[in-house]
Design an enzyme around this catalytic site. Structure first.
Site, PDB file in Angstrom:
ATOM      1  N   SER A   1      -1.209 -10.309   8.976  1.00  0.00           N
ATOM      2  CA  SER A   1      -2.638 -10.594   9.180  1.00  0.00           C
ATOM      3  C   SER A   1      -3.452 -10.195   7.957  1.00  0.00           C
ATOM      4  O   SER A   1      -4.438 -10.852   7.634  1.00  0.00           O
ATOM      5  CB  SER A   1      -3.159  -9.924  10.442  1.00  0.00           C
ATOM      6  N   ASN A   2      -3.039  -9.141   7.235  1.00  0.00           N
ATOM      7  CA  ASN A   2      -3.844  -8.753   6.063  1.00  0.00           C
ATOM      8  C   ASN A   2      -3.708  -9.788   4.942  1.00  0.00           C
ATOM      9  O   ASN A   2      -4.658 -10.050   4.208  1.00  0.00           O
ATOM     10  CB  ASN A   2      -3.529  -7.321   5.612  1.00  0.00           C
TER      11      ASN A   2
ATOM     12  N   GLU B   1      -0.243   0.713  16.007  1.00  0.00           N
ATOM     13  CA  GLU B   1      -0.898   1.943  15.519  1.00  0.00           C
ATOM     14  C   GLU B   1      -1.818   2.525  16.597  1.00  0.00           C
ATOM     15  O   GLU B   1      -1.839   3.742  16.823  1.00  0.00           O
ATOM     16  CB  GLU B   1      -1.698   1.614  14.255  1.00  0.00           C
TER      17      GLU B   1
ATOM     18  N   HIS C   1       5.714  -6.809   7.907  1.00  0.00           N
ATOM     19  CA  HIS C   1       5.591  -8.240   8.200  1.00  0.00           C
ATOM     20  C   HIS C   1       5.991  -9.041   6.980  1.00  0.00           C
ATOM     21  O   HIS C   1       5.158  -9.661   6.325  1.00  0.00           O
ATOM     22  CB  HIS C   1       4.156  -8.591   8.593  1.00  0.00           C
TER      23      HIS C   1
ATOM     24  N   THR D   1      -6.764   2.065  11.252  1.00  0.00           N
ATOM     25  CA  THR D   1      -6.939   2.109   9.790  1.00  0.00           C
ATOM     26  C   THR D   1      -7.363   0.772   9.189  1.00  0.00           C
ATOM     27  O   THR D   1      -7.950   0.747   8.112  1.00  0.00           O
ATOM     28  CB  THR D   1      -5.632   2.561   9.103  1.00  0.00           C
TER      29      THR D   1
ATOM     30  N   CYS E   1      -8.700   2.766   6.387  1.00  0.00           N
ATOM     31  CA  CYS E   1      -7.979   3.014   5.130  1.00  0.00           C
ATOM     32  C   CYS E   1      -8.534   2.116   4.022  1.00  0.00           C
ATOM     33  O   CYS E   1      -8.756   0.928   4.229  1.00  0.00           O
ATOM     34  CB  CYS E   1      -6.501   2.729   5.349  1.00  0.00           C
TER      35      CYS E   1
ATOM     36  N   SER F   1       1.811  -5.911   2.641  1.00  0.00           N
ATOM     37  CA  SER F   1       3.217  -5.864   3.057  1.00  0.00           C
ATOM     38  C   SER F   1       4.096  -6.761   2.172  1.00  0.00           C
ATOM     39  O   SER F   1       5.212  -7.100   2.551  1.00  0.00           O
ATOM     40  CB  SER F   1       3.324  -6.285   4.527  1.00  0.00           C
TER      41      SER F   1
ATOM     42  N   CYS G   1       2.680   6.689   8.281  1.00  0.00           N
ATOM     43  CA  CYS G   1       1.800   6.905   7.129  1.00  0.00           C
ATOM     44  C   CYS G   1       1.002   8.200   7.350  1.00  0.00           C
ATOM     45  O   CYS G   1       0.458   8.403   8.446  1.00  0.00           O
ATOM     46  CB  CYS G   1       0.856   5.715   6.972  1.00  0.00           C
TER      47      CYS G   1
ATOM     48  N   CYS H   1       0.872  -1.170   0.000  1.00  0.00           N
ATOM     49  CA  CYS H   1       0.000   0.000   0.000  1.00  0.00           C
ATOM     50  C   CYS H   1       0.914   1.226   0.000  1.00  0.00           C
ATOM     51  O   CYS H   1       2.126   1.110   0.206  1.00  0.00           O
ATOM     52  CB  CYS H   1      -0.896  -0.009   1.237  1.00  0.00           C
TER      53      CYS H   1
END
Ligand code: SF4
Length: 285
Positions: free
Chosen positions: A221-222, A130, A43, A164, A192, A266, A100, A14
């Protein structure tokens, strides 16, 4: 019949993560100076390894006393508390802030509304860096909640922001509960779009293909979330960290006509490109 590759429209780094990596790689090094990141920058083990090869090393907050004034230290995209910034500045090392801009904007809102007398509520995970950072900007006075189920009795003036990467449903639940209880409610949906863009693209592509590849760090995790979404649409979904984990035999199945590829926020471009090249090589052999 030739197999087709479909790459998700939104995949990989991102904006905030790409910016943080660029800032880390830009640190000017001399023989006497070193570059550090406050914790692993992202990560992804391959990227951390590549940064180490470029002489950029992760360091823990408890190791700040090892820094020399000629060193530089990069703050990750998640951001940090003002207290941590103070601790870094006390070392004399050069501070490169890669927070960010979307996260900085939440930190500023938290500070501003706290100063205006509002109770800050952060919708998020209390252990996420965060969230810890944002809470620091309102003097660690925020109420942190995942979905509002644990909210205490609230004062009349409340300001709600979100981590986010939170789910919209959780944010909306909290806003709903708070609006019923409080007189003056300021709400900021600070989720986000990068996360939902990646999830929507992965969802779309995985519906069209017979085999799906999700590329991401095992502790990202994403990326794991993308794997879950894709698996629901396409039973032949695999989760790999890099091209070495892609087994050629899996793609040789003659029932596979379309292969989808996506990657977490990531996952660096070079890893995605390596995987695409290997897939092309396997299916043209
Ligand atoms: S997910 Fe969004 S807020 Fe987080 S670093 Fe990426 S661009 Fe910034």
């Amino acid at each position: 019949m030739a197999k087709e590759i479909i790459i998700a429209e939104h995949a990989g780094f991102c904006f905030g993560v790409k910016r943080a990596v660029d800032i880390a790689l830009m640190q000017q090094l001399t023989k006497e100076s070193k570059a550090y990141t406050l914790g692993p920058l992202i990560h992804n083990n391959d990227m951390i390894q590549r940064l180490k090869e470029k002489e950029v090393f992760p360091i823990h907050i408890s190791e700040l006393d090892q820094l020399n004034p000629s060193d530089s230290i990069v703050i990750r995209s998640h951001g940090v508390t003002p207290d941590m910034i103070k601790q870094i500045k006390q070392t004399g090392a050069r501070l490169a802030d890669a927070t960010c801009p979307y996260v900085s904007s939440i930190q500023k809102k938290a500070r501003k509304y706290m100063d205006l007398g509002y109770q800050i509520i952060i919708v998020g995970d209390r252990n996420h860096p965060e969230v810890i950072g944002i809470n620091g900007w309102c003097d660690n006075t925020a109420i942190i909640t995942k979905d509002g189920s644990d909210l205490p009795k609230l004062p009349p003036k409340v300001c709600v922001v979100s981590q986010t990467t939170q789910r919209l449903a959780n944010y909306e639940k909290v806003v709903d509960l708070v609006t019923k209880q409080c007189e003056d409610v300021q709400t900021f949906n600070t989720i986000c779009k990068a996360t939902s863009d990646r999830q929507n693209s992965a969802n779309e592509v995985s519906k069209k293909v017979d085999f799906m590849i999700v590329i991401g760090g095992k502790n990202s995790s994403n990326s794991k979330k993308l794997f879950e979404i894709c698996s629901l649409n396409c039973p032949k979904t695999i989760f790999i960290e890099n091209k070495d984990e892609l087994l050629a035999d899996l793609l040789k199945d003659s029932t596979i006509e379309k292969i989808g590829i996506t990657a977490g926020a990531s996952t660096p471009d070079f890893i995605i490109e390596d995987v695409i090249a290997k897939v092309r090589e396997i299916i043209t052999l």
